[in-house]
Design a protein around this motif. Structure first.
Motif, PDB file in Angstrom:
ATOM      1  N   HIS A 229      20.121 -77.709 -34.668  1.00 45.06           N
ATOM      2  CA  HIS A 229      19.389 -76.443 -34.656  1.00 45.06           C
ATOM      3  C   HIS A 229      20.208 -75.372 -33.952  1.00 45.06           C
ATOM      4  CE1 HIS A 229      15.435 -79.017 -34.533  1.00 45.06           C
ATOM      5  NE2 HIS A 229      16.115 -79.175 -35.648  1.00 45.06           N
ATOM      6  N   VAL A 230      20.212 -74.175 -34.522  1.00 43.88           N
ATOM      7  CA  VAL A 230      20.961 -73.084 -33.903  1.00 43.88           C
ATOM      8  C   VAL A 230      20.079 -71.862 -33.662  1.00 43.88           C
ATOM      9  CG1 VAL A 230      23.204 -73.795 -34.819  1.00 43.88           C
ATOM     10  CG2 VAL A 230      21.793 -72.201 -36.144  1.00 43.88           C
ATOM     11  N   CYS A 231      20.377 -71.185 -32.570  1.00 43.76           N
ATOM     12  CA  CYS A 231      19.919 -69.845 -32.216  1.00 43.76           C
ATOM     13  C   CYS A 231      20.839 -69.452 -31.069  1.00 43.76           C
ATOM     14  CB  CYS A 231      18.438 -69.807 -31.849  1.00 43.76           C
ATOM     15  SG  CYS A 231      18.036 -70.712 -30.346  1.00 43.76           S
ATOM     16  N   ASP A 232      20.462 -68.518 -30.217  1.00 43.85           N
ATOM     17  CA  ASP A 232      21.339 -68.153 -29.113  1.00 43.85           C
ATOM     18  C   ASP A 232      20.525 -67.948 -27.840  1.00 43.85           C
ATOM     19  OD1 ASP A 232      23.788 -67.584 -27.888  1.00 43.85           O
ATOM     20  OD2 ASP A 232      24.421 -66.265 -29.530  1.00 43.85           O
ATOM     21  N   TRP A 233      21.217 -68.101 -26.716  1.00 47.91           N
ATOM     22  CA  TRP A 233      20.600 -67.873 -25.405  1.00 47.91           C
ATOM     23  C   TRP A 233      21.023 -66.490 -24.928  1.00 47.91           C
ATOM     24  CZ3 TRP A 233      17.655 -71.278 -22.240  1.00 47.91           C
ATOM     25  CH2 TRP A 233      17.369 -70.774 -20.962  1.00 47.91           C
ATOM     26  N   LEU A 234      20.045 -65.601 -24.806  1.00 46.01           N
ATOM     27  CA  LEU A 234      20.332 -64.240 -24.368  1.00 46.01           C
ATOM     28  C   LEU A 234      20.620 -64.204 -22.874  1.00 46.01           C
ATOM     29  CD1 LEU A 234      17.529 -62.360 -26.330  1.00 46.01           C
ATOM     30  CD2 LEU A 234      19.924 -62.685 -27.006  1.00 46.01           C
ATOM     31  N   ARG A 235      21.640 -63.465 -22.485  1.00 43.48           N
ATOM     32  CA  ARG A 235      22.012 -63.405 -21.072  1.00 43.48           C
ATOM     33  C   ARG A 235      20.855 -62.940 -20.202  1.00 43.48           C
ATOM     34  NH1 ARG A 235      26.590 -63.328 -18.093  1.00 43.48           N
ATOM     35  NH2 ARG A 235      27.892 -63.466 -19.971  1.00 43.48           N
ATOM     36  N   GLU A 236      20.099 -61.950 -20.666  1.00 46.67           N
ATOM     37  CA  GLU A 236      18.962 -61.434 -19.904  1.00 46.67           C
ATOM     38  C   GLU A 236      17.667 -61.725 -20.660  1.00 46.67           C
ATOM     39  OE1 GLU A 236      19.658 -57.350 -18.942  1.00 46.67           O
ATOM     40  OE2 GLU A 236      21.441 -57.801 -17.745  1.00 46.67           O
ATOM     41  N   THR A 237      17.451 -62.998 -20.904  1.00 53.60           N
ATOM     42  CA  THR A 237      16.256 -63.404 -21.642  1.00 53.60           C
ATOM     43  C   THR A 237      14.991 -62.977 -20.899  1.00 53.60           C
ATOM     44  OG1 THR A 237      15.142 -65.268 -22.711  1.00 53.60           O
ATOM     45  CG2 THR A 237      16.169 -65.709 -20.594  1.00 53.60           C
ATOM     46  N   ARG A 238      14.009 -62.484 -21.631  1.00 52.93           N
ATOM     47  CA  ARG A 238      12.786 -61.949 -21.036  1.00 52.93           C
ATOM     48  C   ARG A 238      11.645 -62.956 -21.027  1.00 52.93           C
ATOM     49  NH1 ARG A 238      12.489 -57.055 -25.089  1.00 52.93           N
ATOM     50  NH2 ARG A 238      13.201 -58.808 -26.378  1.00 52.93           N
ATOM     51  N   ASP A 239      11.736 -63.970 -21.848  1.00 49.60           N
ATOM     52  CA  ASP A 239      10.685 -64.975 -21.943  1.00 49.60           C
ATOM     53  C   ASP A 239      11.353 -66.298 -22.295  1.00 49.60           C
ATOM     54  OD1 ASP A 239       8.649 -66.705 -23.389  1.00 49.60           O
ATOM     55  OD2 ASP A 239       7.345 -65.060 -22.811  1.00 49.60           O
ATOM     56  N   LEU A 240      11.140 -67.324 -21.481  1.00 48.73           N
ATOM     57  CA  LEU A 240      11.871 -68.570 -21.655  1.00 48.73           C
ATOM     58  C   LEU A 240      11.429 -69.365 -22.873  1.00 48.73           C
ATOM     59  CD1 LEU A 240      12.125 -69.705 -17.922  1.00 48.73           C
ATOM     60  CD2 LEU A 240      13.849 -68.567 -19.339  1.00 48.73           C
ATOM     61  N   LEU A 241      10.316 -68.987 -23.477  1.00 51.10           N
ATOM     62  CA  LEU A 241       9.877 -69.649 -24.697  1.00 51.10           C
ATOM     63  C   LEU A 241      10.069 -68.775 -25.924  1.00 51.10           C
ATOM     64  CD1 LEU A 241       8.463 -72.034 -26.120  1.00 51.10           C
ATOM     65  CD2 LEU A 241       6.274 -70.899 -25.633  1.00 51.10           C
ATOM     66  N   LEU A 242       9.719 -67.494 -25.803  1.00 50.29           N
ATOM     67  CA  LEU A 242       9.599 -66.649 -26.984  1.00 50.29           C
ATOM     68  C   LEU A 242      10.617 -65.513 -27.050  1.00 50.29           C
ATOM     69  CD1 LEU A 242       5.702 -66.424 -27.114  1.00 50.29           C
ATOM     70  CD2 LEU A 242       7.193 -67.928 -28.445  1.00 50.29           C
ATOM     71  N   ASP A 243      11.783 -65.721 -26.439  1.00 49.82           N
ATOM     72  CA  ASP A 243      12.827 -64.698 -26.507  1.00 49.82           C
ATOM     73  C   ASP A 243      14.187 -65.333 -26.803  1.00 49.82           C
ATOM     74  OD1 ASP A 243      13.803 -62.068 -26.463  1.00 49.82           O
ATOM     75  OD2 ASP A 243      14.345 -62.214 -24.352  1.00 49.82           O
ATOM     76  N   ARG A 244      14.199 -66.201 -27.780  1.00 49.35           N
ATOM     77  CA  ARG A 244      15.479 -66.758 -28.230  1.00 49.35           C
ATOM     78  C   ARG A 244      16.262 -65.672 -28.976  1.00 49.35           C
ATOM     79  NH1 ARG A 244      14.843 -72.938 -30.484  1.00 49.35           N
ATOM     80  NH2 ARG A 244      13.353 -73.703 -28.938  1.00 49.35           N
ATOM     81  N   GLY A 245      17.574 -65.805 -28.936  1.00 49.95           N
ATOM     82  CA  GLY A 245      18.411 -64.821 -29.582  1.00 49.95           C
ATOM     83  C   GLY A 245      18.870 -65.232 -30.975  1.00 49.95           C
ATOM     84  N   MET A 246      19.128 -64.208 -31.792  1.00 47.10           N
ATOM     85  CA  MET A 246      19.806 -64.428 -33.063  1.00 47.10           C
ATOM     86  C   MET A 246      21.227 -64.905 -32.773  1.00 47.10           C
ATOM     87  SD  MET A 246      19.832 -64.362 -36.395  1.00 47.10           S
ATOM     88  CE  MET A 246      18.265 -63.539 -36.760  1.00 47.10           C
ATOM     89  N   MET A 247      21.722 -65.768 -33.613  1.00 48.05           N
ATOM     90  CA  MET A 247      23.079 -66.286 -33.442  1.00 48.05           C
ATOM     91  C   MET A 247      24.069 -65.126 -33.304  1.00 48.05           C
ATOM     92  SD  MET A 247      21.029 -68.108 -35.581  1.00 48.05           S
ATOM     93  CE  MET A 247      21.536 -67.734 -37.272  1.00 48.05           C
ATOM     94  N   GLY A 248      24.904 -65.187 -32.273  1.00 44.78           N
ATOM     95  CA  GLY A 248      25.876 -64.140 -32.035  1.00 44.78           C
ATOM     96  C   GLY A 248      25.437 -63.096 -31.035  1.00 44.78           C
ATOM     97  N   ASP A 249      24.160 -63.096 -30.649  1.00 40.50           N
ATOM     98  CA  ASP A 249      23.657 -62.088 -29.713  1.00 40.50           C
ATOM     99  C   ASP A 249      23.647 -62.574 -28.269  1.00 40.50           C
ATOM    100  OD1 ASP A 249      23.284 -60.365 -31.797  1.00 40.50           O
ATOM    101  OD2 ASP A 249      21.096 -60.558 -31.887  1.00 40.50           O
ATOM    102  N   GLY A 250      24.009 -63.822 -28.044  1.00 44.05           N
ATOM    103  CA  GLY A 250      23.925 -64.378 -26.701  1.00 44.05           C
ATOM    104  C   GLY A 250      25.223 -65.005 -26.234  1.00 44.05           C
TER     105      GLY A 250
END
Length: 283
Positions: free
Chosen positions: A212-233
């Motif tokens: 499974h892929v997505c991205d981890w945002l450096r300044e994530t706002r919600d640990l469940l519902l703020d996953r990043g689009m691939m390439g944004d983190g």
């Protein structure tokens, strides 16, 4: 590593990526029309409708069901509730078989309400998977244990690393039957200092059932519902995929993004367009 350029047939969309905003039949049509080769539906969508009709639509559109999401949590405060959780999962495995799913994704659950017994919860997980393994064999649907980031240990998953998941696999399925393995999710495992060794171990034992892929945002706002689009983190997704595929995984690359305030507010076709572009350029 496989080249994904022009090969969306090697890519899958988890329906959560589109925010569950439309009827499942419409979501299936969108994903197929966008050119993706696979789909991973969620139980709460499928169980609202006729499972056989969903399976028929997916098959007609030549989509692969890369996974069926997800298990009922296993740990419970009472034996009666534990048994009910097992029964729920057995029913879901039957539906997964009807859908032709390549695996049933096991998010195993956290501590029962009011409990501080982490060891006991993990023991219940092992016991529950042992009970479900025979049902998985019966229906021909492998169980894919998905370790979740440690921030979810209390409420969603007491299995938090690939190494933990693999220990369960080796203990319960030493013969490597093909019916017990792991789902490698970039969001949950990218941080793990033992990740490279764990992926190699999973590959040696042919345990990698999903990626499974997505991205981890450096300044994530919600640990469940703020996953990043691939390439944004911050995750090196290309390196991760190279490692997973070098260790034997040849299934589809599945996008799974929970993004309440961003991607779930966008037009679904636009979301799929960006997924396609990022899969081919940064994954």
């Amino acid at each position: 590593m496989r080249n994904l350029k022009g090969r969306l047939d090697l890519c899958s969309i988890n329906t959560a990526t589109l925010g569950h905003r439309e009827p499942l039949s419409r979501t299936i049509d969108r994903i197929a029309s966008a050119g993706f080769g696979g789909i991973a539906p969620w139980r709460h969508e499928v169980e609202k409708v006729n499972v056989a009709e969903v399976a028929k639509q997916i098959k007609a559109l030549d989509l692969t069901v890369t996974g069926y999401c997800r298990s009922t949590y296993l740990p419970a405060a009472t034996r009666a509730q534990f048994d009910a959780n097992i029964d729920d999962n057995k029913a879901a495995l039957r539906d997964a078989a009807t859908l032709g799913a390549r695996c049933f994704v096991m998010v195993v659950g956290g501590l029962p309400e009011g409990s501080r017994d982490l060891r006991g919860a993990r023991a219940q997980v092992s016991d529950g998977i042992a009970e479900l393994l025979e049902t998985a064999r019966e229906f021909g649907v492998p169980l894919a244990l998905e370790p979740l980031h440690p921030m979810y240990a209390a409420d969603r998953a007491v299995i938090n690393t690939l190494a933990q998941a693999l220990d369960i696999c080796d203990a319960l399925d030493p013969e490597r039957s093909g019916f017990l393995g792991v789902a490698v999710d970039a969001y949950h495992c990218w941080w793990d200092p033992a990740l490279q060794a764990s992926i190699a171990a999973a590959g040696r034992n042919e345990r990698i059932l999903a990626f499974h892929v997505c991205d981890w945002l450096r300044e994530t706002r919600d640990l469940l519902l703020d996953r990043g689009m691939m390439g944004d983190g911050v995750v090196d997704l290309s390196a991760l995929r190279e490692r997973v595929e070098r260790n034997g995984y040849d299934g589809l690359v599945e996008v799974e993004i929970f993004s309440k305030e961003n991607w779930w507010r966008r037009d679904p076709d636009d979301v799929l367009r960006v997924c396609a572009e990022r899969l081919q350029t940064v994954c």
